[in-house]
Design a protein around this motif. Sequence first.
Motif, short mmCIF file in Angstrom:
data_model
loop_
_atom_site.label_atom_id
_atom_site.label_comp_id
_atom_site.label_asym_id
_atom_site.label_seq_id
_atom_site.Cartn_x
_atom_site.Cartn_y
_atom_site.Cartn_z
N GLY A 19 -16.94 48.65 -27.96
CA GLY A 19 -16.41 47.50 -28.71
C GLY A 19 -16.79 47.56 -30.17
N GLY A 20 -18.02 47.94 -30.45
CA GLY A 20 -18.47 48.07 -31.84
C GLY A 20 -17.70 49.14 -32.59
N LEU A 22 -14.68 50.17 -31.92
CA LEU A 22 -13.32 49.67 -32.13
C LEU A 22 -13.27 48.67 -33.28
N ARG A 23 -14.28 47.80 -33.37
CA ARG A 23 -14.33 46.84 -34.48
C ARG A 23 -14.49 47.55 -35.82
N LEU A 24 -15.12 48.71 -35.83
CA LEU A 24 -15.25 49.51 -37.06
C LEU A 24 -13.94 50.21 -37.42
N GLY A 25 -12.97 50.14 -36.53
CA GLY A 25 -11.67 50.76 -36.80
C GLY A 25 -11.58 52.20 -36.32
N THR A 75 -8.24 50.07 -25.04
CA THR A 75 -7.06 50.02 -25.91
C THR A 75 -5.90 50.66 -25.15
#
Length: 193
Positions: A19-20, A22-25, A75
């Motif tokens: 999750g981290g 993914l949040r970083l892109g 995703t």
Amino acid sequence: MIDTKARRYVQPVIETTAGGALRLGLTPNQVTVAGFLVGIGAAVSVYAGVYWLGLVLLWVSGFVDAVDGTMARQTKSSKFGTVLDISFDRLVEFGIIFALALRFPDVMWALLLLTGTILYTFSIFISVGAVADEEAEKSFYYQPALAERTEGFILLSLMILFTDYLLYMALLFIAVQLITAVQRLYLARRMLD
């Protein structure tokens, strides 16, 4: 075996990390490549004789490998990502074995035999995954067996840590691979006939 039985205990940490990322892109494929590069760094470290660093990098690459798959499932997974992930995993394992073979040419024959047994066992695994009609959480059917990724990492770690006993560690790994091959063939026969 460990992956199948114990994954649920470490999955919360893997999911938090995924999750981290993914949040970083980051994309799953970018994380796959990062894990591969860390794994190659492990092989280079082993070749250089910096075994403790090689060991740490090997396990970091394994963790990153688990993260990229979780990211893909959170995703939209891609078939190319699956190919990239599986093929890079084998290159990291081969890199460690190759580095040890270069450092210890007197046991190269055993390491070559080990590579052959890994290829054979993996061929069964990937073939069953390709022809199985089973539904799977991952993008292919994952046939559980004695030697899964974690067992392979443990055996590679023993080879890195106990280079004075490298021949015996390689023979142990070969035996585990052969048992796994027989197990997978037996299970495939039952499932596919």
